[in-house]
Enzyme design. Structure first.
Site, short mmCIF file in Angstrom:
data_model
loop_
_atom_site.label_atom_id
_atom_site.label_comp_id
_atom_site.label_asym_id
_atom_site.label_seq_id
_atom_site.Cartn_x
_atom_site.Cartn_y
_atom_site.Cartn_z
N ASP A 1 1.97 5.35 0.61
CA ASP A 1 2.62 4.09 0.97
C ASP A 1 3.70 3.73 -0.05
O ASP A 1 3.74 2.61 -0.57
CB ASP A 1 1.56 2.97 1.07
CG ASP A 1 2.09 1.76 1.83
OD1 ASP A 1 3.12 1.89 2.54
OD2 ASP A 1 1.51 0.67 1.70
N PHE B 1 -3.56 -6.93 0.92
CA PHE B 1 -4.85 -6.75 0.26
C PHE B 1 -5.47 -8.11 -0.11
O PHE B 1 -6.68 -8.30 -0.08
CB PHE B 1 -4.60 -5.93 -1.01
CG PHE B 1 -5.82 -5.54 -1.79
CD1 PHE B 1 -6.47 -4.35 -1.52
CD2 PHE B 1 -6.30 -6.34 -2.81
CE1 PHE B 1 -7.57 -3.97 -2.27
CE2 PHE B 1 -7.40 -5.97 -3.55
CZ PHE B 1 -8.04 -4.77 -3.27
N GLY B 2 -4.60 -9.06 -0.43
CA GLY B 2 -5.05 -10.39 -0.83
C GLY B 2 -4.03 -11.03 -1.76
O GLY B 2 -2.89 -10.56 -1.84
N1 LIG Z 1 0.72 -5.85 -11.73
C1 LIG Z 1 1.48 -6.85 -11.29
N2 LIG Z 1 2.21 -7.57 -12.15
C2 LIG Z 1 3.01 -8.56 -11.73
N3 LIG Z 1 3.13 -8.92 -10.42
C3 LIG Z 1 2.43 -8.24 -9.51
C4 LIG Z 1 1.55 -7.17 -9.88
N4 LIG Z 1 1.00 -6.68 -8.75
C5 LIG Z 1 1.49 -7.39 -7.75
N5 LIG Z 1 2.35 -8.35 -8.17
C6 LIG Z 1 3.08 -9.33 -7.36
O1 LIG Z 1 2.30 -9.69 -6.25
C7 LIG Z 1 3.00 -9.40 -5.04
C8 LIG Z 1 2.02 -8.90 -4.00
O2 LIG Z 1 1.57 -7.62 -4.40
P1 LIG Z 1 0.70 -6.68 -3.49
O3 LIG Z 1 0.69 -5.35 -4.13
O4 LIG Z 1 -0.60 -7.32 -3.22
O5 LIG Z 1 1.43 -6.68 -2.12
P2 LIG Z 1 2.71 -5.89 -1.62
O6 LIG Z 1 2.67 -4.50 -2.13
O7 LIG Z 1 3.93 -6.72 -1.95
O8 LIG Z 1 2.50 -5.93 -0.07
P3 LIG Z 1 1.46 -5.08 0.76
O9 LIG Z 1 0.15 -5.13 0.04
O10 LIG Z 1 1.43 -5.75 2.05
O11 LIG Z 1 2.00 -3.70 0.80
C9 LIG Z 1 4.06 -8.38 -5.41
O12 LIG Z 1 5.18 -8.50 -4.60
C10 LIG Z 1 4.39 -8.73 -6.85
O13 LIG Z 1 5.40 -9.69 -6.89
#
Ligand SMILES: Nc1ncnc2c1ncn2[C@@H]1O[C@H](COP(=O)(O)OP(=O)(O)OP(=O)(O)O)[C@@H](O)[C@H]1O
Length: 424
Positions: free
Chosen positions: A240, A128-129
């Protein structure tokens, strides 16, 4: 021959009957017309068409837009992609697309820029970013997800996330606190989960997750999904579920994250339009393109096996699971080494049995999230009962022991007195 008086009576009766008939017809026609007008009006006003989110003891709190939920709710087919036209009203109201009733805050780019120290504090990167850590003006620490530029898929996900998460609240879902649509940027502001994702915790070298932590994480995830499947009206399918989308707070309590973020790019079969993440995807969905609640259940089964084995689904987890399924205690051989000797094997086997049912080839034969939730809770409760019984037994034993000791003291006191008397 009919008399004239009889003729008059017949005419009057027929006349009255006809009058009543016409009055009834007019009354019902007017009611039907009013109802239709009301329906037409409400269908033209998306803001007013809201459906309640049932609390159902699962801590829901607000309402959800019918136009949105019809694209997210259970349907058995790939509705999310096909019904994007429901977001038309969003596109026409870009100034402030989120109704104030949703209870989430709108931030300016400047506010977020300051809170993230000019976007320097990176927490992680997803499809997503980038995700940043931020401290808001109120002192609250949050996580800010910035939508990657030129991401069409992300745009849609952004809308889904704001509209859906802004209205769904549960202690086992990552709470959306606010959003920002400013200076050509789109951002989501979430509660900060200081222990990061479950996948980071499971696959990092210096992690330390006890069996109790893992069992509690399984309970938490099941409650989050139960709220989506059985608490929300209409029900919501996550689509997902994976260990990277399970985040943990400061006390290692788990919350489900990433709603509506369907990630086509993770699965490289773009033509099929399949969404989700390879390794967690229900084989029945791959073959039929029908995504149901039971597909979420399949993904949850995989996450449970990750909790037990710390083997990633991309590292042949399924093969290990199938091998382990051949024996009653087969799972013992694939328990993560860190847990060996530090967990109750009976509990592990019971949890693995539940996970196995989640992976049943036939979606219909997989348990519902309510049944899974109950099953995992029973594992925990049985242990508590055992501990209670043991502590009750041990407290009984020590009480008896101290009574015997008291009696011995008393006996020796009597004996001493008697000896003294005899000696006198
Ligand atoms: N609410 C949050 N609090 C703390 N860390 C977070 C939070 N949301 C995301 N992160 C951190 O940022 C990283 C990236 O999160 P994101 O949800 O964008 O991607 P993902 O779920 O790991 O991968 P994808 O989006 O490809 O499925 C996570 O692995 C986590 O370590």
């Amino acid at each position: 021959m009919v008399k004239q008086a009889d003729l008059v009576i017949i005419c009057v009766t027929v006349g009255v009957a006809l009058g009543v008939l016409i009055a009834c017809a007019t009354f019902f026609a007017a009611r039907w017309y009013k109802k239709r007008i009301r329906l037409i009006r409400s269908s033209n006003d998306p803001g007013s068409t809201t459906l309640p989110i049932r609390t159902n003891g699962l801590e829901a709190s607000t309402e959800i837009s019918a136009s949105l939920t019809s694209s997210i709710a259970v349907s058995g087919s790939d509705n999310l992609q096909r019904k994007t036209h429901y977001f038309g009203w969003w596109n026409h109201q870009t100034k402030d697309p989120v109704s104030p009733a949703s209870g989430i805050l709108k931030y300016s780019y400047k506010e977020i820029q300051k809170a993230t120290k000019n976007f320097t504090n990176i927490l992680g990167e997803g499809s997503f970013g980038t995700v940043y850590k931020a401290t808001m003006a109120t002192g609250e620490v949050v996580a800010v997800k910035m939508l990657a530029p030129n991401s069409k898929q992300g745009e849609k996900e952004f809308q889904t996330e704001v509209l859906l998460l802004g209205r769904l609240h549960h202690r086992n879902l990552v709470n959306l606190l606010g959003y920002c649509v400013d200076k050509g940027q789109r951002m989501l502001v979430y509660e900060f989960m200081s222990n990061g994702s479950l996948s980071n915790l499971l696959y990092d070298e210096d992690k330390d997750l006890s069996w109790d932590d893992r069992l509690q994480i399984a309970v938490d995830i099941s409650h989050g999904i139960q709220y989506l499947h059985e608490g929300a009206v209409p029900p919501v399918i996550h689509r997902d579920l994976k260990s990277a989308n399970i985040l943990l707070d400061h006390s290692v309590r788990a919350k489900v994250a990433d709603f509506g973020l369907s990630k086509e790019e993770v699965f490289d079969d773009h033509k099929s339009g399949l969404k989700g993440t390879y390794g967690y995807m229900d084989p029945a969905y791959i073959s039929t393109s029908k995504f149901t609640m039971k597909s979420d259940i399949y993904s949850f089964g995989i996450i449970i096996f990750e909790l037990i084995t710390a083997i990633h689904p991309h590292q042949n987890l399924m093969e290990y699971i199938n091998l382990a399924a051949m024996d009653y205690d087969g799972i013992d051989g694939i328990i993560e080494t860190q847990l060996v000797g530090k967990c109750n094997l009976e509990e592990v086997r019971k949890l693995a049995k539940i996970a196995h049912k989640c992976l049943h080839k036939s979606p219909r034969k997989r348990p519902s999230i309510g049944e899974i939730s109950q099953g995992i809770m029973m594992i925990k409760q049985r242990r508590l009962v055992k501990e209670d019984t043991m502590s009750f037994a041990s407290s009984n034993y020590s009480r008896t022991l101290s009574r015997i000791e008291d009696q011995q003291v008393e006996l020796s006191r009597i004996a001493t007195t008697m000896n003294q008397r005899e000696g006198r």
